[in-house]
Design an enzyme around this catalytic site. Sequence first.
Site, PDB file in Angstrom:
ATOM      1  N   SER A 152       0.863  -1.183   0.000  1.00 52.93           N
ATOM      2  CA  SER A 152       0.000   0.000   0.000  1.00 52.93           C
ATOM      3  C   SER A 152       0.896   1.229   0.000  1.00 52.93           C
ATOM      4  O   SER A 152       2.039   1.183   0.478  1.00 52.93           O
ATOM      5  CB  SER A 152      -0.887   0.013   1.253  1.00 52.93           C
ATOM      6  OG  SER A 152      -1.522   1.263   1.425  1.00 52.93           O
ATOM      7  N   TYR A 166      -1.349  -0.569  10.323  1.00 43.15           N
ATOM      8  CA  TYR A 166      -1.540  -0.888   8.902  1.00 43.15           C
ATOM      9  C   TYR A 166      -0.328  -0.410   8.106  1.00 43.15           C
ATOM     10  O   TYR A 166       0.230  -1.156   7.289  1.00 43.15           O
ATOM     11  CB  TYR A 166      -2.816  -0.229   8.384  1.00 43.15           C
ATOM     12  CG  TYR A 166      -3.090  -0.484   6.918  1.00 43.15           C
ATOM     13  CD1 TYR A 166      -3.640  -1.692   6.502  1.00 43.15           C
ATOM     14  CD2 TYR A 166      -2.809   0.483   5.962  1.00 43.15           C
ATOM     15  CE1 TYR A 166      -3.898  -1.929   5.156  1.00 43.15           C
ATOM     16  CE2 TYR A 166      -3.061   0.258   4.616  1.00 43.15           C
ATOM     17  CZ  TYR A 166      -3.598  -0.948   4.219  1.00 43.15           C
ATOM     18  OH  TYR A 166      -3.845  -1.175   2.887  1.00 43.15           O
TER      19      TYR A 166
END
Length: 258
Positions: A152, A166
């Site tokens: 990501s 995350y």
Amino acid sequence: MTQYPLPNNAADLTGDIAFVTGASSGLGRRFAQVIAASGATVVVTARRKAKLDQLVEEITAAGGRAVAIEMDVTDADSIFAAYQSAVDQVGVPTILINNAGIPDAQYATKMSVELIDSVIGTNLRGPFILASEFARRLIAEKRGGRIVNVASMAAFRYDGHGAALYSITKAAVVRMTAALSVEWARFNINVNAIAPGMFASEMMDGMLERMGDLAARTPRKRIGQPAQMDSTLLFLISPASEAVTGTTVQIDDGQSAK
């Protein structure tokens, strides 16, 4: 001297077997459809078996070949059982798409231990176990393969408003990609990653509910569509990317450049 076609951009995956995690929705669902449309047999995995069965029906109706296997990426026993089932049904996978992932959307000081374990288990531990099993099988058969890990853009930046873990796990995925590419280079197993920015998915829907119109903050005033990643994905798993390993391709529509 090896002879290559001109241009060397083949994306025909006929004969390949792809194992895709998190395929019940979002990016994983699209990835599975694209890979099947390019000729590979696709093993779609996730916890939601009913959604996987629906995806298999759609792929089959379009002329592709796919099988659905229920799997919990946080459970090592589930991973090994699912992988063996894939081998038994269609053969040893030559392509692995480590797509399954979850956000945390919490400040670090407010996260429960259970949530911490879940995020690390889904985003890092599971993909590492699965990549290792994938490589182990291919090495035993003296065959090469391709791994694409889904990281990501959060791996490279964090705004301080929640989801620190995350970001940390996705940064670890980037490093895992590079490290494993070195370890398995001699076995002709390429390991790469893509790092999407804001693309339409169930996860993004949740972010939009919490944070409002994020598209307005981007240079092109839009949220990306999964189809815009097709060409990058196919390049990384096709014969054309034979010399590409250990890299992470950032796909964010210019969102992080602002």
